[in-house]
Design a protein around this motif. Structure first.
Motif, PDB file in Angstrom:
ATOM      1  N   MET A   8     -27.321  -6.780 -12.892  1.00 55.58           N
ATOM      2  CA  MET A   8     -27.369  -5.726 -11.879  1.00 55.58           C
ATOM      3  C   MET A   8     -26.252  -5.891 -10.859  1.00 55.58           C
ATOM      4  SD  MET A   8     -28.931  -5.187  -8.357  1.00 55.58           S
ATOM      5  CE  MET A   8     -29.190  -6.901  -8.269  1.00 55.58           C
ATOM      6  N   SER A   9     -26.054  -7.105 -10.366  1.00 57.26           N
ATOM      7  CA  SER A   9     -24.985  -7.359  -9.396  1.00 57.26           C
ATOM      8  C   SER A   9     -23.623  -7.065 -10.000  1.00 57.26           C
ATOM      9  CB  SER A   9     -25.032  -8.812  -8.905  1.00 57.26           C
ATOM     10  OG  SER A   9     -26.174  -9.030  -8.118  1.00 57.26           O
ATOM     11  N   SER A  10     -23.434  -7.495 -11.231  1.00 55.27           N
ATOM     12  CA  SER A  10     -22.165  -7.251 -11.915  1.00 55.27           C
ATOM     13  C   SER A  10     -21.927  -5.756 -12.100  1.00 55.27           C
ATOM     14  CB  SER A  10     -22.163  -7.957 -13.271  1.00 55.27           C
ATOM     15  OG  SER A  10     -20.979  -7.703 -13.956  1.00 55.27           O
ATOM     16  N   ALA A  11     -22.951  -5.035 -12.514  1.00 51.12           N
ATOM     17  CA  ALA A  11     -22.818  -3.589 -12.728  1.00 51.12           C
ATOM     18  C   ALA A  11     -22.478  -2.866 -11.426  1.00 51.12           C
ATOM     19  CB  ALA A  11     -24.105  -3.029 -13.327  1.00 51.12           C
ATOM     20  N   LEU A  12     -23.139  -3.235 -10.349  1.00 51.44           N
ATOM     21  CA  LEU A  12     -22.860  -2.587  -9.067  1.00 51.44           C
ATOM     22  C   LEU A  12     -21.441  -2.866  -8.585  1.00 51.44           C
ATOM     23  CD1 LEU A  12     -26.228  -3.084  -7.160  1.00 51.44           C
ATOM     24  CD2 LEU A  12     -25.266  -0.935  -8.023  1.00 51.44           C
ATOM     25  N   HIS A  13     -20.968  -4.078  -8.813  1.00 52.49           N
ATOM     26  CA  HIS A  13     -19.608  -4.433  -8.386  1.00 52.49           C
ATOM     27  C   HIS A  13     -18.541  -3.759  -9.239  1.00 52.49           C
ATOM     28  CE1 HIS A  13     -19.655  -7.302  -5.062  1.00 52.49           C
ATOM     29  NE2 HIS A  13     -20.899  -7.497  -5.442  1.00 52.49           N
ATOM     30  N   ASN A  14     -18.921  -3.258 -10.397  1.00 55.07           N
ATOM     31  CA  ASN A  14     -17.955  -2.620 -11.279  1.00 55.07           C
ATOM     32  C   ASN A  14     -18.196  -1.121 -11.413  1.00 55.07           C
ATOM     33  OD1 ASN A  14     -16.201  -4.837 -12.458  1.00 55.07           O
ATOM     34  ND2 ASN A  14     -18.267  -5.681 -12.597  1.00 55.07           N
ATOM     35  N   THR A  15     -18.974  -0.560 -10.488  1.00 62.79           N
ATOM     36  CA  THR A  15     -19.285   0.864 -10.504  1.00 62.79           C
ATOM     37  C   THR A  15     -18.247   1.651  -9.704  1.00 62.79           C
ATOM     38  OG1 THR A  15     -21.650   0.460 -10.721  1.00 62.79           O
ATOM     39  CG2 THR A  15     -21.005   2.596  -9.825  1.00 62.79           C
ATOM     40  N   SER A  16     -17.798   2.737 -10.284  1.00 65.39           N
ATOM     41  CA  SER A  16     -16.941   3.663  -9.537  1.00 65.39           C
ATOM     42  C   SER A  16     -17.566   5.056  -9.656  1.00 65.39           C
ATOM     43  CB  SER A  16     -15.512   3.662 -10.076  1.00 65.39           C
ATOM     44  OG  SER A  16     -15.469   4.141 -11.386  1.00 65.39           O
ATOM     45  N   LEU A  17     -17.464   5.799  -8.581  1.00 61.22           N
ATOM     46  CA  LEU A  17     -18.073   7.121  -8.501  1.00 61.22           C
ATOM     47  C   LEU A  17     -16.989   8.189  -8.398  1.00 61.22           C
ATOM     48  CD1 LEU A  17     -20.790   6.210  -5.849  1.00 61.22           C
ATOM     49  CD2 LEU A  17     -21.084   6.340  -8.329  1.00 61.22           C
ATOM     50  N   PRO A  18     -17.277   9.386  -8.879  1.00 58.24           N
ATOM     51  CA  PRO A  18     -16.301  10.472  -8.739  1.00 58.24           C
ATOM     52  C   PRO A  18     -16.036  10.763  -7.268  1.00 58.24           C
ATOM     53  CG  PRO A  18     -18.109  11.113 -10.189  1.00 58.24           C
ATOM     54  CD  PRO A  18     -18.486   9.805  -9.578  1.00 58.24           C
ATOM     55  N   HIS A  19     -14.788  11.078  -6.961  1.00 55.80           N
ATOM     56  CA  HIS A  19     -14.416  11.433  -5.586  1.00 55.80           C
ATOM     57  C   HIS A  19     -14.975  12.824  -5.267  1.00 55.80           C
ATOM     58  CE1 HIS A  19     -12.118  11.641  -1.921  1.00 55.80           C
ATOM     59  NE2 HIS A  19     -11.714  12.849  -2.281  1.00 55.80           N
ATOM     60  N   VAL A  20     -15.575  12.948  -4.092  1.00 52.38           N
ATOM     61  CA  VAL A  20     -16.122  14.233  -3.643  1.00 52.38           C
ATOM     62  C   VAL A  20     -15.448  14.598  -2.333  1.00 52.38           C
ATOM     63  CG1 VAL A  20     -18.198  15.496  -2.960  1.00 52.38           C
ATOM     64  CG2 VAL A  20     -18.342  13.739  -4.739  1.00 52.38           C
ATOM     65  N   ASP A  21     -14.819  15.767  -2.319  1.00 52.30           N
ATOM     66  CA  ASP A  21     -14.147  16.276  -1.110  1.00 52.30           C
ATOM     67  C   ASP A  21     -15.013  17.381  -0.521  1.00 52.30           C
ATOM     68  OD1 ASP A  21     -12.432  17.010   0.885  1.00 52.30           O
ATOM     69  OD2 ASP A  21     -10.958  17.952  -0.445  1.00 52.30           O
ATOM     70  N   VAL A  22     -15.406  17.208   0.736  1.00 46.78           N
ATOM     71  CA  VAL A  22     -16.244  18.211   1.404  1.00 46.78           C
ATOM     72  C   VAL A  22     -15.520  18.863   2.592  1.00 46.78           C
ATOM     73  CG1 VAL A  22     -18.460  17.231   0.704  1.00 46.78           C
ATOM     74  CG2 VAL A  22     -17.354  16.403   2.763  1.00 46.78           C
ATOM     75  N   SER A  23     -14.200  18.649   2.679  1.00 47.92           N
ATOM     76  CA  SER A  23     -13.454  19.177   3.820  1.00 47.92           C
ATOM     77  C   SER A  23     -13.411  20.702   3.848  1.00 47.92           C
ATOM     78  CB  SER A  23     -12.029  18.620   3.833  1.00 47.92           C
ATOM     79  OG  SER A  23     -11.339  19.012   2.663  1.00 47.92           O
ATOM     80  N   SER A  24     -13.561  21.354   2.707  1.00 47.98           N
ATOM     81  CA  SER A  24     -13.501  22.818   2.667  1.00 47.98           C
ATOM     82  C   SER A  24     -14.866  23.459   2.923  1.00 47.98           C
ATOM     83  CB  SER A  24     -12.975  23.280   1.306  1.00 47.98           C
ATOM     84  OG  SER A  24     -13.881  22.899   0.283  1.00 47.98           O
ATOM     85  N   GLY A  25     -15.866  22.649   3.185  1.00 47.13           N
ATOM     86  CA  GLY A  25     -17.200  23.188   3.451  1.00 47.13           C
ATOM     87  C   GLY A  25     -18.124  23.097   2.264  1.00 47.13           C
ATOM     88  N   SER A  26     -17.602  23.182   1.072  1.00 47.60           N
ATOM     89  CA  SER A  26     -18.436  23.010  -0.118  1.00 47.60           C
ATOM     90  C   SER A  26     -17.870  21.840  -0.925  1.00 47.60           C
ATOM     91  CB  SER A  26     -18.461  24.287  -0.961  1.00 47.60           C
ATOM     92  OG  SER A  26     -17.165  24.623  -1.385  1.00 47.60           O
ATOM     93  N   PRO A  27     -18.726  21.070  -1.546  1.00 44.84           N
ATOM     94  CA  PRO A  27     -18.252  19.877  -2.251  1.00 44.84           C
ATOM     95  C   PRO A  27     -17.409  20.218  -3.491  1.00 44.84           C
ATOM     96  CG  PRO A  27     -20.629  20.149  -2.523  1.00 44.84           C
ATOM     97  CD  PRO A  27     -20.174  21.223  -1.595  1.00 44.84           C
ATOM     98  N   VAL A  28     -16.306  19.470  -3.633  1.00 49.32           N
ATOM     99  CA  VAL A  28     -15.446  19.582  -4.809  1.00 49.32           C
ATOM    100  C   VAL A  28     -15.400  18.200  -5.444  1.00 49.32           C
ATOM    101  CG1 VAL A  28     -13.131  20.089  -5.665  1.00 49.32           C
ATOM    102  CG2 VAL A  28     -14.064  21.393  -3.733  1.00 49.32           C
ATOM    103  N   VAL A  29     -15.898  18.112  -6.662  1.00 48.07           N
ATOM    104  CA  VAL A  29     -15.975  16.830  -7.367  1.00 48.07           C
ATOM    105  C   VAL A  29     -14.776  16.670  -8.281  1.00 48.07           C
ATOM    106  CG1 VAL A  29     -17.357  15.445  -8.969  1.00 48.07           C
ATOM    107  CG2 VAL A  29     -18.500  16.919  -7.291  1.00 48.07           C
ATOM    108  N   SER A  30     -14.111  15.527  -8.160  1.00 50.98           N
ATOM    109  CA  SER A  30     -12.966  15.206  -9.016  1.00 50.98           C
ATOM    110  C   SER A  30     -13.374  14.087  -9.960  1.00 50.98           C
ATOM    111  CB  SER A  30     -11.769  14.763  -8.183  1.00 50.98           C
ATOM    112  OG  SER A  30     -10.775  14.231  -9.024  1.00 50.98           O
TER     113      SER A  30
END
Length: 122
Positions: A8-30
Motif C-alpha cells: 500500500m505504501s509503495s503504491a501510494l508513493h508511485n501514484t500519479s493523478l491526471p492534472h485537473v485545471d479549474v481556472s476556467s470555472g469548469s474542470p478540464v482533465v488532462s
C-alpha cells in the motif's frame, strides 16, 4: 499484514493523478499531464512472533500458528512509531520491547530503501 502495508505504501508513493485545471470555472482533465500524489511518509509494519522465549522477525503462517503471541509495530520512515499491537503471550519487558523497536526501526529502513530502489523511475 506487513506485506500489505508495504504494498500500500509503495503504491501510494508511485501514484500519479491526471492534472485537473479549474481556472476556467469548469474542470478540464488532462490525461497526458500527470501529477504525483503528495505522500509525506512511508509507513511500514514489522511483526514479531514470540516462540519459546525468542522473538521471530516476520514469522510465516506456519510459525505464527505455534507462536504464543505477536507484536506488530507500525513505523514511519525515520523510526517514528505510529502504532503497537500485541496479542497473546505474556508481558514483554520494557528492555525487550526497546530492543524489538530498535530492530523494527532497522528493518523498516531497509524495506523503505529496497522499495525506493526497486521503484525508482529511470
Amino acid at each position: 499484514m506487513d506485506a500489505c502495508v508495504l504494498a500500500m505504501s509503495s503504491a501510494l508513493h508511485n501514484t500519479s493523478l491526471p492534472h485537473v485545471d479549474v481556472s476556467s470555472g469548469s474542470p478540464v482533465v488532462s490525461l497526458e499531464e500527470r501529477c504525483a500524489l503528495c505522500v509525506r511518509s512511508f509507513p511500514v509494519s514489522i511483526t514479531f512472533g514470540f516462540f519459546q522465549n525468542k522473538a521471530l522477525l516476520d514469522p510465516c503462517g506456519e510459525e505464527e500458528k505455534v507462536c504464543r503471541g505477536k507484536l506488530s509495530v507500525a513505523m514511519q520512515e525515520g523510526g517514528k512509531v505510529l502504532a503497537l499491537h500485541k496479542t497473546g503471550g505474556s508481558v514483554v519487558a520494557a528492555a525487550s520491547l526497546m530492543a524489538l523497536l530498535s530492530l523494527a526501526q532497522e528493518r523498516a529502513q531497509v524495506l523503505v530503501e529496497l522499495v525506493r530502489t526497486a521503484t525508482k523511475k529511470t
